[in-house]
Design an enzyme around this catalytic site. Structure first.
Site, PDB file in Angstrom:
ATOM      1  N   GLU A 127     -30.165 -50.363  54.660  1.00  0.00           N
ATOM      2  CA  GLU A 127     -31.794 -50.441  54.847  1.00  0.00           C
ATOM      3  C   GLU A 127     -32.221 -48.934  55.218  1.00  0.00           C
ATOM      4  OE1 GLU A 127     -33.274 -53.256  55.289  1.00  0.00           O
ATOM      5  OE2 GLU A 127     -31.689 -54.605  54.740  1.00  0.00           O
TER       6      GLU A 127
ATOM      7  N   ASP B 148     -24.417 -56.326  63.064  1.00  0.00           N
ATOM      8  CA  ASP B 148     -24.448 -57.563  62.021  1.00  0.00           C
ATOM      9  C   ASP B 148     -23.338 -58.038  62.362  1.00  0.00           C
ATOM     10  OD1 ASP B 148     -25.806 -58.515  59.467  1.00  0.00           O
ATOM     11  OD2 ASP B 148     -23.811 -57.816  59.039  1.00  0.00           O
TER      12      ASP B 148
ATOM     13  N   ILE C 262     -19.430 -65.451  49.998  1.00  0.00           N
ATOM     14  CA  ILE C 262     -18.231 -66.147  49.963  1.00  0.00           C
ATOM     15  C   ILE C 262     -18.075 -67.493  50.751  1.00  0.00           C
ATOM     16  CG2 ILE C 262     -15.706 -65.477  51.058  1.00  0.00           C
ATOM     17  CD1 ILE C 262     -16.693 -62.657  51.006  1.00  0.00           C
TER      18      ILE C 262
ATOM     19  N   LYS D  99     -21.784 -62.065  63.023  1.00  0.00           N
ATOM     20  CA  LYS D  99     -20.875 -62.936  62.059  1.00  0.00           C
ATOM     21  C   LYS D  99     -19.885 -63.333  62.856  1.00  0.00           C
ATOM     22  CE  LYS D  99     -22.882 -60.740  57.960  1.00  0.00           C
ATOM     23  NZ  LYS D  99     -23.226 -59.631  57.277  1.00  0.00           N
TER      24      LYS D  99
ATOM     25  N   GLY E 144     -30.136 -48.572  47.830  1.00  0.00           N
ATOM     26  CA  GLY E 144     -30.504 -49.864  48.295  1.00  0.00           C
ATOM     27  C   GLY E 144     -29.322 -50.662  48.857  1.00  0.00           C
TER      28      GLY E 144
ATOM     29  N   THR F  57     -36.173 -61.032  50.249  1.00  0.00           N
ATOM     30  CA  THR F  57     -34.783 -60.843  49.417  1.00  0.00           C
ATOM     31  C   THR F  57     -34.206 -62.350  49.233  1.00  0.00           C
ATOM     32  OG1 THR F  57     -34.874 -58.664  50.032  1.00  0.00           O
ATOM     33  CG2 THR F  57     -32.877 -59.479  48.912  1.00  0.00           C
ATOM     34  N   VAL F  58     -33.728 -62.875  50.122  1.00  0.00           N
ATOM     35  CA  VAL F  58     -33.225 -64.230  50.108  1.00  0.00           C
ATOM     36  C   VAL F  58     -34.044 -65.382  49.538  1.00  0.00           C
ATOM     37  CG1 VAL F  58     -31.782 -65.786  51.556  1.00  0.00           C
ATOM     38  CG2 VAL F  58     -31.569 -63.355  51.861  1.00  0.00           C
TER      39      VAL F  58
HETATM   40  N1  HSE Z   1     -26.449 -55.850  55.635  1.00  0.00           N
HETATM   41  C1  HSE Z   1     -25.572 -56.992  55.447  1.00  0.00           C
HETATM   42  C2  HSE Z   1     -24.343 -56.368  54.918  1.00  0.00           C
HETATM   43  C3  HSE Z   1     -26.274 -57.935  54.945  1.00  0.00           C
HETATM   44  O1  HSE Z   1     -24.478 -55.410  54.553  1.00  0.00           O
HETATM   45  O2  HSE Z   1     -23.250 -57.136  54.756  1.00  0.00           O
HETATM   46  C4  HSE Z   1     -25.649 -59.092  54.685  1.00  0.00           C
HETATM   47  O3  HSE Z   1     -25.489 -59.917  56.021  1.00  0.00           O
END
Ligand code: HSE
Length: 407
Positions: free
Chosen positions: A185, A196, A131, A200, A182, A11-12
């Site tokens: 996941e 996640d 961002i 961050k 989508g 994707t990226v």
């Molecule tokens: N799954 C992550 C989100 C993707 O929903 O923010 C970006 O890191």
């Protein structure tokens, strides 16, 4: 002309190739020279895809090619991304990535290698997708010391919480819909359990503190236990429930946490809805500042990666990133962290509130008329340890959610 390579055509990676193609002339102008993709590395073949002429399957082709000056690592995960990134940096190639897991785990080491080699390890896309937040922390906001970083850093969970609130649907129903569209996941664990967002906030706190924050040290709670009942109480109070990732400095220590919080209408993050992300910071001289926008998705993320590629092209042979030390930052014990707590409890407010006040002191009663067998209350400000001690004395607690207030 500067030649680059892209590791991973998922994707990226495919987004990066697309952005470089779509905005080729303006990107070249901003970089001060042409930027062209010489290789894309992927184990798979892509018959008929425009990537075919530059597709390679062997990393050695890239790392051993002196013409490649910048490498985009868009593989995700720790290995082999870590080994590949390190080898590229040691070979004198700048690396740009969206890989939050790798940056959170090995950022200090990879930044140090880049500094030593006078090149760059850049990771704008690792937090908040499109961002700008890493670059501002690295260059625009350097006069400040930050005592608060609080963000909605995960688009999937913010979408789920927004939908649950707007449509009165349970978590499982909204998750399935998000997967079908989508936005989540097939294996949603990293998002819905808060992992996640945890990586961050570890990156942002490491940058703000100048020291490595181990994400394993951050208390992390996801959104899987939030129910329609919780949301009904939030609405009754004029509040919203959001998954926040927060680091707050008190008495010289950062207290970091990822958890669902209740937010008042006047909180700057209250109205950040759907897949959007936002990061709120408080600096000791600047005061408040907030960044808002597209925090996930192919093109927003690729936009941030390509901005790093342009920066790396403009600063060849000059290191521009503020590093953080690999010496681990000791976070404050979360048991000392203070907030108000919203509590749902089974029983009847008329008969049970007195006992609750005996234990918790003055509390604010919250009732949803449809729920006859339970009620809610909001405590005063107290530490996590204090809350746990008091909660153990009161039977029938169904749920507790922290209330985020600017203290
Ligand atoms: N799954 C992550 C989100 C993707 O929903 O923010 C970006 O890191």
């Amino acid at each position: 002309m500067i030649k680059i390579a892209v590791l991973g055509y998922g994707t990226v990676g495919s987004g990066v190739v697309e952005v470089l193609d779509t905005n080729q002339s303006s990107i070249d102008q901003k970089a001060g020279q042409e930027i062209r993709v010489k290789y894309v590395l992927d184990l798979r073949d892509f018959p008929g895809d425009p990537v075919e002429p530059v597709l390679v399957h062997d990393f050695e082709t890239i790392v051993n090619d002196p013409e490649v000056k910048i490498v985009v690592e868009a593989m995700g995960g720790v290995e082999p991304a870590y080994t590949f990134s390190k080898r590229c940096l040691l070979a004198g190639k700048s690396v740009c990535t969206s890989n939050k897991e790798l940056v959170a785990k090995h950022g200090a080491e990879l930044l140090a290698i880049a500094k030593e080699k006078n090149i760059n390890y850049l990771f704008e896309a690792s937090v908040g997708g499109g961002i700008p937040i890493i670059r501002p922390l690295n260059s625009s906001l350097t006069a400040d010391e930050f005592d608060e970083i609080t963000g909605i850093l995960n688009g999937t969970t913010n979408y789920i919480m927004t939908k649950m609130s707007e449509e009165g649907l349970e978590f499982d129903t909204v998750l399935k819909e998000a997967q079908d569209r989508g936005y989540a996941e097939r294996n949603p664990e990293a998002d819905v359990e808060g992992y996640d967002a945890c990586r961050k906030i570890a990156i942002l706190t490491s940058l703000a503190a100048g020291q490595q924050v181990d994400y394993q040290d951050i208390y992390t709670e996801g959104i899987t236990k939030i129910t329609v009942h919780d949301i009904a109480y939030a609405k009754q109070m004029g509040m919203a429930i959001k998954l926040l990732a927060t680091s707050r400095k008190e008495n010289g220590r950062f207290y970091s946490m990822v958890a669902p919080f209740l937010l008042n209408e006047d909180h700057p993050l209250y109205s950040v809805s759907g897949v959007f992300n936002a990061i709120f910071l408080h600096g000791n001289v600047l005061g408040d500042v907030m960044f808002y926008g597209s925090g996930a998705g192919k093109l927003p993320t690729a936009s941030a990666v390509v901005s790093d590629v342009i920066d790396a092209a403009k600063h060849q042979n000059r290191n521009i990133m503020v590093s953080w030390s690999s010496q681990k930052l000791e976070l404050g014990d979360i048991a000392e962290s203070r907030s108000k707590f919203f509590v749902r409890i089974s029983g009847n407010a008329d008969t049970d509130l007195g006992k609750i006040k005996e234990v918790f002191g003055d509390v604010k009663l919250v009732q949803v008329p449809e729920y006859k067998d339970e009620f809610g209350f909001v405590t005063g400000l107290m530490s996590e340890a204090d809350y746990e001690e008091k909660a153990a004395k009161v039977p029938g607690i169904l749920k507790r959610i922290r209330v985020e207030e600017r203290i």
